[in-house]
Write an enzyme that holds these catalytic residues in place. Structure first.
Site, PDB file in Angstrom:
ATOM      1  N   GLY A  53      44.880  62.118  31.975  1.00 25.19           N
ATOM      2  CA  GLY A  53      45.116  61.487  30.679  1.00 25.19           C
ATOM      3  C   GLY A  53      44.075  60.406  30.458  1.00 25.19           C
ATOM      4  CB  CYS A  80      42.605  62.850  36.762  1.00 23.84           C
ATOM      5  SG  CYS A  80      41.283  61.776  36.224  1.00 23.84           S
ATOM      6  CE1 TYR A  81      47.380  56.707  33.081  1.00 26.30           C
ATOM      7  CE2 TYR A  81      49.080  58.410  33.157  1.00 26.30           C
ATOM      8  CZ  TYR A  81      48.698  57.106  32.898  1.00 26.30           C
ATOM      9  OH  TYR A  81      49.627  56.192  32.476  1.00 26.30           O
ATOM     10  CG  HIS A 170      40.139  67.079  36.151  1.00 26.96           C
ATOM     11  ND1 HIS A 170      41.303  67.010  35.422  1.00 26.96           N
ATOM     12  CD2 HIS A 170      39.518  65.887  35.978  1.00 26.96           C
ATOM     13  CE1 HIS A 170      41.379  65.835  34.823  1.00 26.96           C
ATOM     14  NE2 HIS A 170      40.295  65.134  35.141  1.00 26.96           N
ATOM     15  CD  GLU A 172      42.676  70.329  35.855  1.00 28.61           C
ATOM     16  OE1 GLU A 172      42.734  70.135  37.074  1.00 28.61           O
ATOM     17  OE2 GLU A 172      42.690  69.406  35.021  1.00 28.61           O
ATOM     18  CG  ASP A 228      49.601  85.531  17.949  1.00 30.68           C
ATOM     19  OD1 ASP A 228      49.267  86.154  18.973  1.00 30.68           O
ATOM     20  OD2 ASP A 228      49.003  84.527  17.533  1.00 30.68           O
ATOM     21  CB  SER A 229      53.131  88.519  13.183  1.00 31.78           C
ATOM     22  OG  SER A 229      52.207  89.485  12.749  1.00 31.78           O
ATOM     23  CE  LYS A 367      45.719  86.229  19.958  1.00 25.53           C
ATOM     24  NZ  LYS A 367      46.232  85.794  18.664  1.00 25.53           N
TER      25      LYS A 367
END
Ligand code: XMP
Length: 511
Positions: A53, A80-81, A170, A172, A228-229, A367
């Protein structure tokens, strides 16, 4: 379902952490740091990750979680934060870095204690990605230092007894070598995750939850034919079948065969599929309109009107379903993260349809997970792996005024381009590709005659986030084939150009 809780302190890479965890087949959810503790506890997490953050933990105004969380007996990894927060909350000291050398940004050579569970099985040295201006001057009691860099003796801390770990870097992001292995170690060595979360399980759980929530209620969904729909519709169809009404508004500016394909894909479910052929109505509204923003506005408004009329025919519904996906939710500003964009699906509920509650069955999925779920549900590949298509459709890809003839011309040309892209396997490399009917006419020669026809532009881009994009280096042979076919097969076009502009300065669409 075993769950990892990711507590969001407003970092930039929070979605990435969630992705990494799910890639290990462990389910996780990102929650704002100030979510009521009882709600977090009810998730029964097997492990918790504190994200990074932008704040400094020693300031009163900084985001903090209720320290009760440290007494749950649940392992925690602070990044991190998150690491500084962990240290600070448990009695350590965090201060602004005194000199520049203790501030670390970017790739940093780091040495790991491989006796620590977090670094088990990893090389003793590697590059990590740092981004911190604060320094842990004193680590809390019970913690050992488990990684160091030239500038920092305390790049990582661990209290293995309590299962508390912190890293200043980090893990990730791809720049951190073996970062994924560290996350994996946290999940499997520390939290003892089983890693058995699959999309099949998710589907079954989601269906059961939807049945429970919806009961015998009626559900209405605007189906655009986008990924998506479509997946939201399939999931709801599987869950509540005939209680679901999908309204597919064909505004006449869809791609070739699109309406038929969507209708066919949903034929196997017992749902109410309403296909509204509104071509004439939209084209009448668009007649003579040249300005792209006006086109967008007209289509948006008309869409609402048509949908509203159809909704009235269905009568009062209990639930309005939307295909909101996880990045929309996170980007709308969880925690104290800077709001990157507020997505229209989140927060702003349509007030023109009478419904009691909103249902968003894909709210927790990324997604590619949505695509995977679509496959699990038996939707055809052409729907599930579809490239993005703007709501206003071909209207914005016809420069200048729109007529049915122009729309038909563009539809055919676009179809040929897409067909040849797929044949050449280039559809796997380009992230979006389409044809545009420019408003330019020029002289050509066909047979022995003079022509005065339109110029068609081809556009293909590579991009990972659609915020920036590069033009795709398509093979000349492919461009040649597409050009020859379109000029021969589509009436009204005598010249083809290829758009070689990146975004920025152009946009992906050509309007
Ligand atoms: P631009 O042209 O802004 O497009 O670079 C970025 C991405 O957004 C898509 N796009 C839209 N999608 N409704 C949508 O659902 C819209 O009105 C719209 N306009 C652009 C575009 O196709 C590209 O993927």
């Amino acid at each position: 379902m075993e769950t990892i809780l990711i507590l969001d302190f407003g970092g930039q890479y929070n979605q990435l952490i969630a992705r990494r965890v799910r890639e290990c087949n462990v389910y996780c959810e990102v929650k704002p740091y100030n979510t009521p503790l009882a709600e977090l506890r009810a998730m029964e997490p097997i492990g918790i990750i504190f994200t990074g953050g932008p704040n400094s933990v020693y300031l009163d105004s900084s985001p903090r979680v209720d320290p009760e969380i440290f007494s749950w007996g649940v392992p925690i990894l602070g990044i991190c934060y998150g690491c500084q927060h962990l240290a600070y909350s448990l009695g350590g000291q965090v201060t602004p870095a005194q000199d520049d050398s203790a501030r670390e940004y970017g790739k940093t050579l780091t040495r790991y204690d491989t006796g620590c569970k977090l670094f088990k099985g990893l090389p003793e040295e590697g590059v990590s990605w740092m981004s911190h201006g604060d320094y842990m001057a004193k680590v809390p009691e019970g913690f050992a230092l488990t990684a160091r860099s030239d500038a920092c003796p305390n790049v990582a801390i661990a209290d293995e007894k309590r299962g508390f770990y912190g890293v200043q870097f980090h893990p990730e992001v791809n720049h951190t070598q073996h970062g994924v292995d560290m996350i994996r170690n946290f999940l499997f060595e520390v939290c003892h995750a089983k890693g058995d979360w699959t999309m099949g399980d998710y589907k079954d759980t989601a269906i059961a939850r939807l049945r429970e929530k919806i009961g015998t209620g009626k559900v209405l969904l605007a189906l655009s034919g986008g990924v998506d729909s479509s997946v939201a519709a399939a999931l709801l169809a599987e869950a509540v079948g005939s209680q679901l009404t999908c309204v597919f508004v064909d505004h006449g500016l869809m791609r070739l065969n699109e309406g038929d394909e969507v209708e066919e894909a949903f034929a196997k479910w017992d749902l109410n599929f309403v296909r509204v052929d509104a071509e004439a109505r939209f084209l009448a509204k668009l007649a003579g309109v040249e300005e792209p923003e006006r086109k967008r506005k007209i289509i948006g408004e008309e869409f609402i009107r048509v949908f509203e009329e159809e909704a009235k025919k269905v009568g009062a519904v209990d639930f309005l379903a939307q295909g909101t996906i996880y990045p929309d939710v996170i980007e709308s500003g969880a925690g104290d993260a800077a709001v990157i964009k507020s997505h229209h699906n989140v927060g702003g509920l349509p007030d023109y349809v009478d419904f009691k509650e909103i249902v968003e069955p894909l709210r927790m999925l990324f997604k590619d997970e949505v695509r995977q779920l679509g496959r699990e549900l038996g939707l055809p590949e052409y729907l599930v792996s579809r490239q993005p298509f703007p709501g206003p459709g071909l209207a914005i890809r016809i420069i200048g005024n729109i007529t049915k003839e122009k729309a038909d011309t563009l539809r055919q040309a676009d179809f040929i381009f897409r067909e040849e892209m797929a044949r050449a396997g280039e559809d796997k490399h380009a992230n979006q590709y389409f044809a545009v009917l420019t408003n330019t006419r020029s002289v050509g020669v066909m047979g022995d005659g003079r022509t005065y026809d339109y110029t068609l532009a081809l556009r293909a881009v590579t991009t990972s986030d659609f915020m920036t994009a590069d033009w795709a280096r398509l093979p000349y042979e492919l461009l040649d084939r597409v050009s020859t076919r379109i000029v021969n097969e589509v009436k009204g076009i005598n010249r083809i150009v290829y758009d070689i502009t990146s975004k920025p300065p152009a946009t992906i669409e050509f309007e």
